[in-house]
Motif scaffolding. Structure first.
Motif, short mmCIF file in Angstrom:
data_model
loop_
_atom_site.label_atom_id
_atom_site.label_comp_id
_atom_site.label_asym_id
_atom_site.label_seq_id
_atom_site.Cartn_x
_atom_site.Cartn_y
_atom_site.Cartn_z
N GLY A 31 -7.60 44.44 -10.35
CA GLY A 31 -8.40 43.98 -9.34
C GLY A 31 -9.50 42.89 -9.93
O GLY A 31 -10.02 41.84 -9.24
N ALA A 32 -9.90 43.01 -11.10
CA ALA A 32 -10.72 41.97 -11.83
C ALA A 32 -10.23 40.76 -11.89
O ALA A 32 -10.91 39.59 -11.38
CB ALA A 32 -11.13 42.27 -13.23
N VAL A 33 -8.96 40.39 -12.08
CA VAL A 33 -8.47 39.22 -12.34
C VAL A 33 -8.00 38.56 -10.70
O VAL A 33 -7.94 37.54 -10.55
CB VAL A 33 -7.10 39.14 -12.91
N GLU A 34 -7.80 39.68 -9.92
CA GLU A 34 -7.53 39.20 -8.65
C GLU A 34 -8.61 38.83 -7.89
O GLU A 34 -8.60 37.55 -7.23
CB GLU A 34 -6.91 40.23 -7.80
N SER A 35 -9.85 39.36 -7.92
CA SER A 35 -11.02 38.87 -7.54
C SER A 35 -11.39 37.30 -8.44
O SER A 35 -11.90 36.58 -7.83
CB SER A 35 -12.12 39.82 -7.68
N ALA A 36 -10.98 37.26 -9.46
CA ALA A 36 -11.19 35.97 -10.20
C ALA A 36 -10.50 34.83 -9.59
O ALA A 36 -11.14 33.65 -9.74
CB ALA A 36 -10.84 36.03 -11.66
N ASN A 37 -9.33 35.10 -9.04
CA ASN A 37 -8.69 34.21 -8.40
C ASN A 37 -9.42 33.42 -7.22
O ASN A 37 -9.27 32.40 -7.02
CB ASN A 37 -7.32 34.58 -7.87
N TYR A 38 -10.29 34.32 -6.54
CA TYR A 38 -11.00 33.95 -5.62
C TYR A 38 -12.40 33.23 -6.12
O TYR A 38 -12.95 32.04 -5.83
CB TYR A 38 -11.59 34.81 -4.46
N HIS A 39 -13.19 34.08 -6.74
CA HIS A 39 -14.59 33.42 -7.05
C HIS A 39 -14.80 32.55 -8.32
O HIS A 39 -15.79 31.95 -8.56
CB HIS A 39 -15.65 34.83 -7.09
N VAL A 40 -13.76 32.68 -9.11
CA VAL A 40 -13.80 31.91 -10.46
C VAL A 40 -13.02 30.60 -9.90
O VAL A 40 -13.78 29.56 -10.15
CB VAL A 40 -13.21 32.39 -11.74
N THR A 41 -11.74 30.77 -9.55
CA THR A 41 -11.16 29.38 -9.36
C THR A 41 -11.53 28.73 -8.14
O THR A 41 -11.71 27.72 -8.10
CB THR A 41 -9.87 30.08 -9.00
#
Length: 193
Positions: free
Chosen positions: A183-193
């Motif tokens: 989930g940490a990297v999946e959420s990074a796909n939205y809020h970081v990228t």
């Protein structure tokens, strides 16, 4: 418009979220919060991404870790990145991705959002979580649905699980206190990228 052909060109953003086990704090029995993390992102090829990840791992002193864990969706390029790392990580297949794909096949087999789909999906998900993925693979290979698209989805899922079987010992990972969801990297796909 109708009748026109388009050529789609794109590049994939690759993300890594780096954190230590000590940075995971339990919010509830099934949910943890990561209190400190570092991100590495790259729009482009995996080789360049690999060259960006390792220096950040060194900066964070992950090369000194007792165990380096890579939790992912099982993509071939992620395995290639791991093969380039000087430290051999433990690869874990994200449990959410597995469950999502099982639910997709269940809906194709039994109809979307039907009780039969729910019963079938929950039973297969339980087997996977119990470390009995070989039984799920056997079930998927045994299925002979009438619709070609459903047969193909079941075959592809069985192949996916088979190729990632060595990364799916969820009972052992949980006993070691390791996370099994990305989930940490999946959420990074939205809020970081």
């Amino acid at each position: 418009g109708r009748g026109r052909r388009y050529r789609l060109v794109g590049r994939e953003v690759k993300n890594a979220v780096l954190y230590r086990a000590t940075d995971c704090v339990a919010e509830s029995p099934s949910r943890h919060c990561i209190t400190a993390k570092r991100y590495v992102s790259h729009l482009g090829d995996w080789e360049t991404f690999a060259r960006l990840v390792w220096p950040e791992l060194l900066r964070q002193r992950f090369d000194e870790a007792r165990q380096l864990v890579v939790l992912s969706d099982g993509s071939d390029w992620i395995r290639s990145v791991c093969d380039r790392l000087p430290v051999r990580p433990l690869l874990i297949l994200d449990l959410f991705h597995v469950k999502h794909r099982l639910w997709e096949v269940a809906n194709l087999l039994h109809g979307e959002h039907t009780p039969a789909a729910r019963i079938w999906a929950e039973a297969q998900c339980t087997l996977v979580e119990e470390g009995k993925t070989a039984r799920v693979i056997a079930t998927l290979r045994w299925l002979k649905p009438r619709r070609r698209a459903t047969r193909e989805a079941a075959r592809l899922l069985a192949d996916y699980l088979q190729s990632n079987l060595s990364r799916m010992d969820y009972p052992a990972y949980k006993r070691q206190g390791l996370r099994v969801g990305s989930g940490a990297v999946e959420s990074a796909n939205y809020h970081v990228t």
